[in-house]
Write a protein that holds these residues in place. Structure first.
Motif, PDB file in Angstrom:
ATOM      1  N   ILE A   1      12.397  -1.503  -3.077  1.00 50.67           N
ATOM      2  CA  ILE A   1      12.954  -1.495  -4.258  1.00 50.67           C
ATOM      3  C   ILE A   1      11.825  -1.447  -5.287  1.00 50.67           C
ATOM      4  CG2 ILE A   1      14.513  -2.486  -5.810  1.00 50.67           C
ATOM      5  CD1 ILE A   1      15.919  -1.246  -3.470  1.00 50.67           C
ATOM      6  N   GLN A   2      10.965  -2.263  -5.157  1.00 45.17           N
ATOM      7  CA  GLN A   2       9.795  -2.449  -5.965  1.00 45.17           C
ATOM      8  C   GLN A   2       8.801  -1.433  -6.159  1.00 45.17           C
ATOM      9  OE1 GLN A   2       7.062  -6.066  -5.673  1.00 45.17           O
ATOM     10  NE2 GLN A   2       7.296  -6.267  -7.665  1.00 45.17           N
TER      11      GLN A   2
ATOM     12  N   ALA B   1       4.219   1.675   9.183  1.00 41.26           N
ATOM     13  CA  ALA B   1       3.654   0.178   9.376  1.00 41.26           C
ATOM     14  C   ALA B   1       4.270  -0.649   8.386  1.00 41.26           C
ATOM     15  CB  ALA B   1       2.107   0.453   9.260  1.00 41.26           C
ATOM     16  N   ASN B   2       5.673  -0.792   8.224  1.00 42.68           N
ATOM     17  CA  ASN B   2       6.513  -1.476   7.442  1.00 42.68           C
ATOM     18  C   ASN B   2       6.098  -1.308   6.073  1.00 42.68           C
ATOM     19  OD1 ASN B   2       8.393  -2.581   9.119  1.00 42.68           O
ATOM     20  ND2 ASN B   2       6.906  -4.239   9.736  1.00 42.68           N
ATOM     21  N   ARG B   3       5.413  -0.148   5.529  1.00 45.47           N
ATOM     22  CA  ARG B   3       5.220  -0.200   4.184  1.00 45.47           C
ATOM     23  C   ARG B   3       6.085   1.142   3.667  1.00 45.47           C
ATOM     24  NH1 ARG B   3       1.109  -3.254   1.900  1.00 45.47           N
ATOM     25  NH2 ARG B   3       1.173  -1.857   0.067  1.00 45.47           N
ATOM     26  N   TYR B   4       6.459   0.867   2.641  1.00 44.69           N
ATOM     27  CA  TYR B   4       7.383   2.060   2.067  1.00 44.69           C
ATOM     28  C   TYR B   4       6.649   2.768   1.026  1.00 44.69           C
ATOM     29  CZ  TYR B   4      11.337  -0.414   4.211  1.00 44.69           C
ATOM     30  OH  TYR B   4      12.135  -0.995   4.990  1.00 44.69           O
TER      31      TYR B   4
ATOM     32  N   SER C   1       1.753  -6.395  -5.491  1.00 43.13           N
ATOM     33  CA  SER C   1       2.481  -5.993  -4.224  1.00 43.13           C
ATOM     34  C   SER C   1       2.417  -4.369  -3.963  1.00 43.13           C
ATOM     35  CB  SER C   1       3.835  -6.629  -4.121  1.00 43.13           C
ATOM     36  OG  SER C   1       4.719  -6.213  -5.142  1.00 43.13           O
ATOM     37  N   VAL C   2       2.176  -3.511  -4.971  1.00 43.11           N
ATOM     38  CA  VAL C   2       2.260  -2.284  -4.639  1.00 43.11           C
ATOM     39  C   VAL C   2       0.786  -1.647  -4.833  1.00 43.11           C
ATOM     40  CG1 VAL C   2       2.987   0.093  -5.665  1.00 43.11           C
ATOM     41  CG2 VAL C   2       4.625  -2.119  -5.704  1.00 43.11           C
ATOM     42  N   SER C   3       0.569  -0.914  -3.870  1.00 42.82           N
ATOM     43  CA  SER C   3      -0.893  -0.515  -4.026  1.00 42.82           C
ATOM     44  C   SER C   3      -0.860   1.169  -4.391  1.00 42.82           C
ATOM     45  CB  SER C   3      -1.625  -0.351  -2.554  1.00 42.82           C
ATOM     46  OG  SER C   3      -0.762   0.603  -1.394  1.00 42.82           O
TER      47      SER C   3
END
Length: 898
Positions: free
Chosen positions: A820-821, A853-856, A885-887
């Protein structure tokens, strides 16, 4: 101390700075860029009197509680007035001298500015591992010993007044540790259990809760001491050598004379270990000879470089008319120019490279040769070493840290040499550079997607050629459309020279001498990068025919839909089966190209349709068969997750699980089943993981140990195997049907390149391409080896849609563990960017594979015309919109938008 908003626009950092003579200036200062995550500014340090530091030196400096690597930027007569002199710390030492000459330093700044990357990140990519290091804080028992409680009293006594407040009351106690808190006692006991009584601060924190309190207590009582372990930098490798210094006298014993005679026969010098083995003697015997003055035993540096096989010397080959014409043009260029050497596969581009480099070495100049992948370097390196001997070095990421470090230092000697390497070798610090060559310049391996900087070696090579004022030669049988347009070839048919119509088309984007500070706004520097210093001279050189007028192999297109209608359910068409049978009977060799590695693309249940997927990525698991009777594995090609193949469907418990699609493993299994006597070698990333495996497999194939080389994209990258007469493409459709505007260009390049591996020797070749879409324009162009018609049709589509090379793209990649983020952040950034009217925003949209790798992952594509540079956004403001938390990765001129 940190300096805010410093402006270095007028600096030329590599020029000699004013001298500081003793008596005139008591203190000296230097501004450095520190290798610390999150630190992008400049820091001021005091110079010790015994150190002579120049801009570009690599230093070791104290930074907080650490000892870090840093780059000297400029010397100062006086520090910033806002800095109290007593708070300025002192440089520890010089690690390496003079790594950044003028042109090289500007190159790093161009990369940092153009690709929106902190300068220190660019430096990390450019330097070999180990030059910039990180120290760590360690804690040890005073005196470094172990023992009972009495050890603590002795340690405290030896420490004297080091502990704040002293520890006299501990010394008078029967049990000195009785006064310690439980945390301090735990730390003490942990140190006692280690032979040296020494652990890192990080380790103690992991083992003991709130360890820092206990450590502080032990320090106060003088029971332990804290120290910094210097960075474990890569160092030269030293080895003992024995040198003969005197004549062999009769006074020596017979055995001693024999030992010295062996040394004399070997030229008077041998490595100690080697000498001991040859003479079957001992170190004590040699020390006796050393004491008498007959030999010297001393440490010398051993260069760690990639060792190739011993090669027979090679001489220049006679050239075709087209080769001679191309060589003549290249040799007349003694300044910055871009040359496209467009030669069909097998036309002898490498020989042109070799003969262009030879006179440069004689003039004391060096050459840099870039290739797409490590797998290509052994064969190319052997040809260069056969011609130029030990003047050839190899530099790529698969070398050990020591090999890269020593090869890098060898470049700095200034000796004329040839460096062959992959993408990162574009930063090789070759002084007096006379020529840069990009072989297979179209290859996407020259572009780095991650980590930052997301540079393209072709763009950086062009900047470097401009700064070094030397020619850049781009060689390919299937040039990238960007290069094709940049030399003015769209709609053109003949050779000749074309002048640049604008730096935007060239990728030559100079700073104009402006130094870019990492913490300044990148808007202005980026704008200046798009303005060339001068019009770029471009040359188009064509090699339209193969060596010895050998014909290009005919390409047979097989419609697999008809094969299926006629009852052939094999992954091999009848035509390919017959060709493989002939290969075996005639004892010839061939190549089989498959788009994917592994066994099968996915595994599905035939009862309920369930597809086994990776739990960490939104992709199916591919089946990998390792060896007979070994566990059957399912593996993710994105995060490398692996699991055993289930006997029953996880969804409906059905035992009927079917493998779909064909990878290299499945193809080799089918080969073994249908052609029992056909020997083959797999050549993909699964079989070439180990160091030297590329060379080993290719040598086996070249020696005739197999009929067939079965592999993936590696087979397309410039392999020259004259004995190959057959090339088979098992399934071309995997290349064609991708949701990427570059899919057709990549497919044409790959198929044309792999087809070009056939028929390079005396025997004619043939190519068989299997596909379900025979009507595709790429297939038609590949059949006739027609680059001109393909490029013209493809460029018309690109121009209509304003895609490169007629438009420019910047791709923003966002990823987070929170779906969501990351979606909300992408929407916020897109909304902020949409206020600008000078460029088009596509997205935000989820990536084609949403989760890896579990990253959206979400993406925003910025599209604009190259001839009207818009007011690009302030990227620092864009980054500020991203929560921690967002790259966010900013990919300038992306090749992969999937």
């Amino acid at each position: 101390m940190y300096i805010n908003d410093i402006n270095l626009s007028s600096l030329v950092v590599s020029e000699p700075s004013e001298s500081y003579k003793s008596g005139k200036t008591v203190n000296r200062w230097v501004e450095v860029l520190v290798d610390c995550p999150g630190s992008t500014g400049l820091f001021t340090y005091r110079l010790p009197a015994h150190l002579e530091i120049k801009p570009g030196d690599i230093l070791s400096v104290p930074f907080g509680a650490q000892q870090l690597g840093a780059i000297a930027i400029r010397l100062l007569a006086q520090p910033n007035i806002d800095l109290p002199p007593e708070k300025i710390r002192e440089v520890e030492d010089i690690v390496s001298v003079g790594f950044f000459p003028s042109a090289y330093w500007e190159l790093l700044n161009r990369v940092a500015a153009y690709y929106y990357t902190p300068l220190i990140q660019v430096i990390r990519v450019a330097l070999p591992p180990g030059l910039l290091g990180r120290s760590q804080r360690r804690i040890r028992l005073v005196g470094g010993g172990r023992g009972a409680e009495g050890q603590g009293g002795r340690g405290a006594e030896g420490q004297g007044g080091r502990g704040a407040g002293g520890s006299s009351y501990l010394l008078g106690s029967a049990d000195p540790l009785a006064f310690l808190t439980p945390t301090a006692r735990q730390v003490w006991e942990l140190l006692q259990g280690q032979p040296a009584g020494d652990y890192s601060f990080v380790y103690l924190q992991q083992k003991v809760k709130s360890a820092y309190r206990g450590i502080r207590e032990l320090l106060r009582f003088g029971l332990v001491e804290s120290y910094l372990e210097p960075p474990r930098l890569t160092r030269p490798k030293l080895q003992k050598a024995v040198t003969l210094t005197g004549t062999i006298d009769q006074e020596l014993t017979t055995r001693q004379r024999e030992i010295l005679e062996v040394l004399r026969r070997h030229g008077g010098e041998l490595w100690l270990n080697e000498f001991l083995q040859i003479c079957k003697t001992t170190t004590s015997t040699l020390k006796g000879l050393e004491e008498k003055g007959y030999i010297v035993i001393e440490e010398r540096e051993v260069l760690r470089t990639e060792q190739g096989p011993t090669l027979v010397g090679d001489s220049a080959k006679s050239l075709t008319t087209a080769q001679a014409s191309a060589l003549e043009t290249i040799q007349t260029l003694d300044e910055f120019a871009q040359v496209l050497l467009h030669g069909v596969t097998g036309s002898g581009k490498t020989e042109v490279y070799l003969q262009a480099i030879a006179p440069l070495l004689n003039q004391g100049k060096s050459a840099l040769v870039l290739v797409p992948e490590i797998g290509l370097t052994p064969q190319l390196t052997d040809r260069f070493r056969a011609r130029f001997g030990n003047k050839v070095s190899v530099y790529h990421s698969a070398l050990s840290d020591g090999e890269r470090y020593d090869t890098w230092r060898q470049m700095l000697t200034g000796e004329p040499q040839v460096v062959i390497g992959t993408r990162s070798a574009v930063f090789a610090p070759l002084p007096n550079l006379g020529l840069i060559i990009l072989d297979e310049e179209h290859d996407s391996s020259f572009k780095q997607d991650s980590p930052i900087p997301t540079y393209h070696a072709r763009t950086v090579a062009l900047w470097r050629a401009e700064l070094e004022n030397c020619p850049l030669v781009l060689g390919s049988a299937t040039p990238s459309l960007e290069t094709w347009v940049s030399v003015g070839r769209q709609g053109s048919g003949g050779a000749g020279e074309q002048r640049s119509r604008g730096a935007e088309e060239q990728g030559s984007r100079g700073i104009g001498g402006e130094f870019v500070t990492p913490n300044s706004s990148l808007l202005t520097p980026h704008s200046s990068l798009l303005t060339s210093h001068s019009a770029l001279s471009t040359h188009y050189l064509s090699l339209p025919e193969r060596i010895n007028s050998r014909p290009l192999p005919p390409v047979e297109i097989v419609d697999m839909r008809q094969e299926l209608q006629q009852g052939n359910r094999s992954i091999f068409s009848r035509s390919l089966q017959a060709a493989l049978q002939e290969l075996q009977e005639r004892k010839q060799q061939g190549i089989l190209f498959i788009h994917r590695r592994g066994h099968s693309t996915f595994v599905s249940c035939r009862s309920c349709g369930y597809v086994l997927e990776c739990p960490h990525c939104d992709v199916s698991l591919a089946y990998h068969h390792t060896e007979e009777k070994a566990p059957e594995l399912l593996r993710c090609h994105y995060c490398n997750y692996a699991r055993s193949h289930p006997k029953f469907c996880p969804d409906c418990s059905s035992p009927y699980l079917k493998f779909f699609g064909s990878g290299t493993q499945r193809v080799t299994q089918e080969l073994a089943r249908q052609f029992r006597d056909l020997k083959f070698i797999r050549f993909d990333s699964d079989t070439t993981r180990n160091k030297g495996s590329h060379r080993t497999l290719l040598t086996q194939f070249a020696n005739g140990e197999a009929h067939l080389l079965v592999g993936t994209q590696m087979l397309t990258k410039g392999l020259d195997l004259p004995q190959v007469t057959l090339v088979g493409v098992v399934a071309a459709d995997g290349l064609l049907n991708l949701s990427d505007y570059r899919a057709s260009e990549r497919a044409f390049q790959t198929l044309t390149q792999v087809a070009g591996r056939a028929g390079r020797g005396e025997d004619p070749g043939r190519v068989i391409v299997q596909t379900y879409t025979t009507e595709h324009q790429v297939i038609a162009a590949v059949r006739s080896h027609d680059y001109q018609s393909f490029s013209q049709a493809e460029l018309e589509q690109r121009q209509a849609l304003n895609y490169p090379p007629y438009g420019r793209l910047i791709l923003l990649r966002l990823s987070s563990l929170d779906p969501i983020q990351v979606q909300n952040t992408a929407q916020v950034i897109a909304t902020a960017l949409s206020k600008e009217e000078e460029f088009e925003i596509l997205g935000p949209a989820p990536a084609s594979i949403l989760r890896v790798a579990n990253r959206y992952r979400w993406q925003i594509l910025i599209k604009f015309a190259p001839d009207a540079l818009p007011r690009l956004p302030d990227w620092e403001e864009v980054r500020s919109l991203c929560p921690s938390s967002v790259s966010l990765t900013i990919d300038v001129d992306p090749l992969n938008i999937m």
